[in-house]
Enzyme design. Structure first.
Site, PDB file in Angstrom:
ATOM      1  N   THR A   1       0.706  -1.083  -0.129  1.00 40.05           N
ATOM      2  CA  THR A   1      -0.155   0.036  -0.002  1.00 40.05           C
ATOM      3  C   THR A   1       1.075   1.311   0.156  1.00 40.05           C
ATOM      4  O   THR A   1       0.624   2.377  -0.553  1.00 40.05           O
ATOM      5  CB  THR A   1      -0.824   0.233   1.367  1.00 40.05           C
ATOM      6  OG1 THR A   1      -1.858  -1.136   1.289  1.00 40.05           O
ATOM      7  CG2 THR A   1      -1.748   1.331   1.209  1.00 40.05           C
ATOM      8  N   SER A  53      -7.054  -0.999  -6.566  1.00 39.51           N
ATOM      9  CA  SER A  53      -6.683  -1.279  -5.173  1.00 39.51           C
ATOM     10  C   SER A  53      -5.189  -1.601  -5.380  1.00 39.51           C
ATOM     11  O   SER A  53      -4.769  -1.785  -6.235  1.00 39.51           O
ATOM     12  CB  SER A  53      -7.296  -2.281  -4.735  1.00 39.51           C
ATOM     13  OG  SER A  53      -6.986  -3.110  -3.633  1.00 39.51           O
ATOM     14  N   THR A  54      -4.470  -1.289  -4.127  1.00 42.75           N
ATOM     15  CA  THR A  54      -3.117  -1.729  -4.137  1.00 42.75           C
ATOM     16  C   THR A  54      -2.902  -3.260  -4.432  1.00 42.75           C
ATOM     17  O   THR A  54      -2.046  -3.653  -5.234  1.00 42.75           O
ATOM     18  CB  THR A  54      -2.588  -1.606  -2.574  1.00 42.75           C
ATOM     19  OG1 THR A  54      -2.446  -0.107  -2.310  1.00 42.75           O
ATOM     20  CG2 THR A  54      -1.357  -2.365  -2.515  1.00 42.75           C
ATOM     21  N   THR A  87      36.162 -38.014 -12.293  1.00 44.60           N
ATOM     22  CA  THR A  87      35.117 -38.142 -11.502  1.00 44.60           C
ATOM     23  C   THR A  87      35.305 -38.336 -10.079  1.00 44.60           C
ATOM     24  O   THR A  87      36.171 -38.992  -9.982  1.00 44.60           O
ATOM     25  CB  THR A  87      33.939 -39.209 -12.074  1.00 44.60           C
ATOM     26  OG1 THR A  87      34.813 -40.458 -12.281  1.00 44.60           O
ATOM     27  CG2 THR A  87      33.540 -38.952 -13.671  1.00 44.60           C
ATOM     28  N   SER A  96      47.241 -12.359  -0.197  1.00 50.80           N
ATOM     29  CA  SER A  96      47.546 -12.440   1.157  1.00 50.80           C
ATOM     30  C   SER A  96      48.291 -11.471   1.780  1.00 50.80           C
ATOM     31  O   SER A  96      49.137 -10.927   1.173  1.00 50.80           O
ATOM     32  CB  SER A  96      48.315 -13.852   1.408  1.00 50.80           C
ATOM     33  OG  SER A  96      48.643 -13.962   2.627  1.00 50.80           O
TER      34      SER A  96
END
Length: 469
Positions: free
Chosen positions: A102, A141-142, A188, A319
């Site tokens: 709203t 409407s909203t 794999t 680093s």
């Protein structure tokens, strides 16, 4: 002291700085919902979509006789200014808020009303001439204006994201072509498997991203059905006859996308299934992109004690204590962005599930989750392309040497020697650190050098043929 104007709502009165185009209800929203610190002005497509919705509604109300043509003209003028982005700074409601949107809807109503008032020669706040609720929000409407604007904005935002994803597909395809003769070991479970090319690996990335481009386009089409004209719960209360159809027709023309009116407006007003499906597809994309980034980090690991098959562009020292260390910072930041998107899928899921009866009041957090996910992942992918993928190089000799030193290449001998004999060669190679070639050709003389050269030629390793003798 800055000039003010006094505005009222049914809760009371407030003095509003006169330079502001938003009014009392937006002012209350700013006080109530300081949640993310991100106003809707951070989403210019959403503001543009709100302008489209208000303009389409004004034209439909004019045609239906619900609005005086002069008032409709002023609303259309104000909406056009909003669509053009001239008043984005006036959209100050937080992206996450109570009230089912709203505050966002009223933010648009108030801004457009005050622009329209000045267009008509009146002062801001003189709402007796052009009212945010009575006129700008006429027949709305909203609960239909907000989700319709959200869907339009999300559709347009997805267009941009999909284009970015297509660029990622092209970038991977280009690397696939560049590396099409770079022999490497496939793996794999992180163990040596069988040979392949680095080009095939990068082509597979392009293919998997291309699949998600298609899925996102499919999901995006769900946004084209809107509930404009539903008003409060889908019964079309306070809307004139024919208004929904006329309004959606105007909207489709103004926005330039094939919007349609939902066939069941009561169902459409509460349903958020499209968002669940789109966000699920976004999660799928994030998972895939993150997995690819994991691969890039592994393939570039080392450089001397890891895989070291590819080199990622060095972007910054890695680093504060280890000199010369360079980290895969671009894939890392993309990983983290993907984690955010994956988390937002749960946010959308829970928000969609939380709908009750004739409305889901949680749409603002759905909008926040989806808008930010598209923004963040889109930016991360752009960074991945520009600062990482385009600059990747291959360590071709190292890749080849690892293949020929691998025990995994014994698999190519299965059709000739059988599994048992090949397993025996693999076992001896593992125990003695001898090469497969040394055992199979030199020591056991199970195949000739000529046959070895045929089986393990670059062409046959890249495009293996079934060789039995």
């Amino acid at each position: 002291m800055k000039a003010t104007r006094r505005e009222h709502d049914f809760l009371g009165e407030l003095d509003i700085p006169d330079h502001l185009y938003y009014g009392i209800q937006t002012f209350r929203a700013v006080e109530n919902f300081n949640i993310t610190g991100l106003p809707i002005s951070k989403e210019p497509l959403f503001i543009k979509a709100l302008g489209y919705v208000k303009k389409g509604a004004a034209m439909a109300n004019r045609d239906c006789g619900a609005l005086d043509p002069k008032i409709a003209e002023a609303i259309c003028y104000g909406s056009d200014q909003v669509i053009a982005g001239k008043f984005n700074q006036e959209f100050v409601s937080d992206l996450i808020q109570g009230g089912a949107g709203t505050s966002v809807n009223m933010n648009a109503n108030e801004v457009i009303a005050n622009i329209g008032l000045e267009y008509l020669g009146h002062k801001k706040g003189e709402y007796n001439f052009l009212h945010p609720n009575n006129h700008v929000n006429c027949s709305q409407s909203t609960n239909d204006a907000y989700p319709s604007a959200f869907r339009i904005a999300l559709y347009l935002k997805m267009d941009s994201f999909i284009k970015t994803l297509e660029k990622l597909e092209v970038a991977f395809r280009a690397k696939g072509k560049e590396f099409n003769r770079v022999l490497k070991m496939g793996r794999t479970q992180l163990q040596d498997a069988v040979p392949m090319t680095l080009g095939q690996e990068f082509n597979s990335y392009a293919t998997t991203i291309g699949e998600d481009v298609k899925r996102l386009k499919d999901a995006q089409s769900l946004l084209l059905e809107i509930n404009m004209g539903a008003t409060a719960i889908g019964t079309k209360v306070n809307a004139p006859e024919g208004y929904p159809e006329i309004c959606v027709s105007y909207l489709a023309k103004e926005v330039g996308i094939p919007l349609t009116l939902a066939p069941d407006l009561i169902e459409a007003t509460v349903d958020t299934g499209a968002y669940v499906q789109i966000m699920g597809t976004m999660k799928r994309t994030a998972v895939k992109v993150s997995k690819i980034c994991n691969d890039l980090r592994l393939l570039s690991s080392g450089p001397r004690t890891g895989f070291n098959e590819i080199n990622l562009p060095a972007r910054q020292p890695g680093s504060s204590i280890m000199p010369g260390k360079v980290n895969p910072v671009i894939p890392e930041v993309v990983n983290q962005t993907c984690f955010y998107v994956i988390g937002q899928d749960l946010t959308v899921t829970m928000a969609a599930e939380a709908g009750q009866l004739q409305l889901n009041v949680m749409e603002p957090v759905i909008a926040f989750a989806m808008f930010t996910s598209l923004d963040y992942l889109g930016k991360a992918i752009e960074v991945l392309i520009d600062k990482c993928i385009n600059g990747i190089t291959a360590n071709e000799t190292h890749c080849f040497n690892m293949v020929m030193n691998s025990i995994g290449i014994v698999t190519q001998l299965n059709p000739i020697l059988g599994y048992e004999e090949s397993a025996s060669i693999a076992g001896e190679a593992l125990k003695t650190n001898k090469s497969v070639h040394q055992i199979a050709v030199v020591e056991r003389k199970l195949i000739t050098q000529e046959k070895w050269d045929e089986i393990y030629s670059l062409e046959n390793l890249i495009n293996p043929k079934f060789i039995t003798s």
